[in-house]
Design an enzyme around this catalytic site. Structure first.
Site, PDB file in Angstrom:
ATOM      1  N   GLU A  13       0.816  -1.211   0.000  1.00  0.00           N
ATOM      2  CA  GLU A  13       0.000   0.000   0.000  1.00  0.00           C
ATOM      3  C   GLU A  13       0.856   1.270   0.000  1.00  0.00           C
ATOM      4  O   GLU A  13       0.404   2.341   0.412  1.00  0.00           O
ATOM      5  CB  GLU A  13      -0.943  -0.011   1.203  1.00  0.00           C
ATOM      6  CG  GLU A  13      -1.935  -1.154   1.175  1.00  0.00           C
ATOM      7  CD  GLU A  13      -2.743  -1.239   2.460  1.00  0.00           C
ATOM      8  OE1 GLU A  13      -3.556  -0.321   2.690  1.00  0.00           O
ATOM      9  OE2 GLU A  13      -2.570  -2.208   3.219  1.00  0.00           O
ATOM     10  N   SER A 187      -6.407  -2.564   2.368  1.00  0.00           N
ATOM     11  CA  SER A 187      -6.841  -1.960   1.097  1.00  0.00           C
ATOM     12  C   SER A 187      -7.332  -2.997   0.102  1.00  0.00           C
ATOM     13  O   SER A 187      -7.320  -2.776  -1.105  1.00  0.00           O
ATOM     14  CB  SER A 187      -5.709  -1.131   0.464  1.00  0.00           C
ATOM     15  OG  SER A 187      -5.422  -0.023   1.266  1.00  0.00           O
ATOM     16  N   ASP A 295     -14.876  -1.312  10.227  1.00  0.00           N
ATOM     17  CA  ASP A 295     -15.727  -1.609   9.075  1.00  0.00           C
ATOM     18  C   ASP A 295     -16.799  -2.620   9.460  1.00  0.00           C
ATOM     19  O   ASP A 295     -16.527  -3.560  10.220  1.00  0.00           O
ATOM     20  CB  ASP A 295     -14.880  -2.149   7.922  1.00  0.00           C
ATOM     21  CG  ASP A 295     -13.823  -1.152   7.458  1.00  0.00           C
ATOM     22  OD1 ASP A 295     -14.042   0.065   7.640  1.00  0.00           O
ATOM     23  OD2 ASP A 295     -12.789  -1.593   6.925  1.00  0.00           O
ATOM     24  N   GLU A 307     -13.508  -5.676  10.136  1.00  0.00           N
ATOM     25  CA  GLU A 307     -12.145  -5.564  10.654  1.00  0.00           C
ATOM     26  C   GLU A 307     -11.936  -4.171  11.218  1.00  0.00           C
ATOM     27  O   GLU A 307     -12.714  -3.244  10.971  1.00  0.00           O
ATOM     28  CB  GLU A 307     -11.109  -5.836   9.562  1.00  0.00           C
ATOM     29  CG  GLU A 307     -11.146  -4.844   8.411  1.00  0.00           C
ATOM     30  CD  GLU A 307     -10.170  -5.220   7.300  1.00  0.00           C
ATOM     31  OE1 GLU A 307      -9.899  -6.415   7.143  1.00  0.00           O
ATOM     32  OE2 GLU A 307      -9.694  -4.304   6.608  1.00  0.00           O
ATOM     33  N   ASN A 309      -9.132  -0.916  11.581  1.00  0.00           N
ATOM     34  CA  ASN A 309      -8.035  -0.274  10.843  1.00  0.00           C
ATOM     35  C   ASN A 309      -7.343   0.693  11.788  1.00  0.00           C
ATOM     36  O   ASN A 309      -7.932   1.711  12.182  1.00  0.00           O
ATOM     37  CB  ASN A 309      -8.575   0.479   9.633  1.00  0.00           C
ATOM     38  CG  ASN A 309      -9.312  -0.433   8.675  1.00  0.00           C
ATOM     39  OD1 ASN A 309      -8.732  -0.993   7.769  1.00  0.00           O
ATOM     40  ND2 ASN A 309     -10.626  -0.595   8.897  1.00  0.00           N
ATOM     41  N   SER A 318     -10.725   8.692   1.078  1.00  0.00           N
ATOM     42  CA  SER A 318     -10.783   7.877   2.288  1.00  0.00           C
ATOM     43  C   SER A 318     -12.029   8.184   3.111  1.00  0.00           C
ATOM     44  O   SER A 318     -12.605   9.277   3.043  1.00  0.00           O
ATOM     45  CB  SER A 318      -9.530   8.082   3.131  1.00  0.00           C
ATOM     46  OG  SER A 318      -8.395   7.545   2.485  1.00  0.00           O
TER      47      SER A 318
END
Length: 352
Positions: A13, A187, A295, A307, A309, A318
């Site tokens: 990423e 990502s 999320d 998950e 982040n 974003s």
């Protein structure tokens, strides 16, 4: 305040990180800080000057269109002319030590898995986001889901397959379709929706390009949301509606493929409140601090955490900045509040 914005690194990423880092640097300068952008992997040539000199140099800071190319280790290693591959480039640590705080704009891999955080901790360098242990637990989807399940947070059933188990001959405890991901990735790099054994085998082969471990999850249907938490405050959720397919790398970072709706339409207030509560709880049980993003899927059975982040994206597309803006918090204000929040944790002795 002197602030290093640390971006790039050795992650797949890397390009996403650049976009976040450039935008963060500009925002911090707008707020009056002496911010400098540093590539973790390539470092910075001081030409014999003191590390403090970088804060007077308005070095490269720009908006960046994110490439669709998925960078492998070989691609990244080739960026260095001297053939070395260590994570910290020339003068990076010295420059970080000269700063009041480091804003971590790193994403994925060694940016989010706690390794960078551990090095900074060992050198008494202050930085934004979560500490080394929480970062490692959050980045590893197997560890984080086990912690969530222990604390009664709903998340999809899963199994782990490691590289040494191979790509074929696996019997899953739930039916197809399933979701296949690198255990420690982000990502949606290496993520696949898998419908049969043949797709599973090819998907595992792809995952093992990036990670030694794969996580396979039961497929959950429902509306997809994300919800950011900054300094304990949960922002309004954002609903993610892709035009076609699913929310993969292209949909996340290239404009025109996805609609983002915040606050979400037609979401019952009770469900929204539950999502906010679970987001804060998830950050707490994973040990996350300062800021992060959780999320979700939501369906008739409730809200399901996909998950966490620990260093969410801060690019023009974003999710966290869009959520903050929906509540009247500008991008520069958001970035400044992240810095102030982590400095407050350091001052109180509560930074992990």
């Amino acid at each position: 305040m002197k602030i290093v914005v640390l971006a790039g690194g050795r992650s797949t990423e890397r390009n996403v990180s650049f976009s976040s880092g450039y935008r963060i640097t500009n925002a911090l300068r707008e707020r009056g800080h002496e911010a400098t952008f540093i590539d973790l992997f390539l470092g910075y040539d001081l030409h014999g000057a003191a590390p403090e000199s970088v804060f007077a140099d308005a070095n490269t800071s720009q908006d960046l269109n994110i490439s669709d190319a998925i960078l492998t280790d070989a691609d990244i290693n080739a960026l260095r002319a001297d053939g070395t591959t260590q994570l910290f480039g020339p003068n990076v640590l010295a420059i970080c030590e000269a700063a009041d705080i480091v804003f971590l704009a790193l994403h994925g891999g060694d940016g989010e898995n706690g390794k960078v955080q551990a090095v900074l901790d060992l050198n008494n360098v202050r930085y934004t986001g979560s500490g080394a242990l929480a970062s490692g637990n959050t980045m590893n989807k197997v560890y984080s889901k086990e912690i969530m399940l222990y604390h009664g947070i709903k998340t999809a059933a899963f199994v782990e397959i490691t590289r040494d188990q191979g790509t074929t001959g696996h019997t899953l405890p739930f039916p197809y379709p399933v979701v296949l991901k690198p255990t420690s990735g982000g990502s949606s790099v290496g993520t696949h929706i898998v419908h049969n054994d043949a797709e599973l085998a090819s998907g595992l082969a792809d995952v093992f390009r990036f990670d030694n471990s794969a996580i396979i999850e039961a497929f959950i249907t429902g509306r997809e949301f994300s919800l950011g938490v900054v300094n304990g405050h949960a922002f309004p959720a954002i609903e993610i509606k892709v035009h076609d397919g699913w929310y993969d790398f292209e949909h996340k970072f290239q404009p025109g493929h996805t609609d983002f709706i915040t606050p979400p339409h037609d979401l019952p207030a009770a469900v929204h409140d539950e999502m906010k509560r679970v987001a804060v709880q998830t950050m707490q049980v994973l040990g996350m601090q300062n800021y992060g993003r959780i999320d979700f899927f939501a369906n008739d059975d409730g809200v399901w955490v996909i998950e966490g982040n620990n260093l969410p994206g801060m690019t023009p597309l974003s999710l966290l900045p869009q959520e903050a803006e929906a509540e009247g918090v500008s991008y520069p204000e958001l970035v400044d509040s992240i810095v102030a929040g982590k400095l407050k944790l350091y001052a109180s002795g509560m930074a992990n």
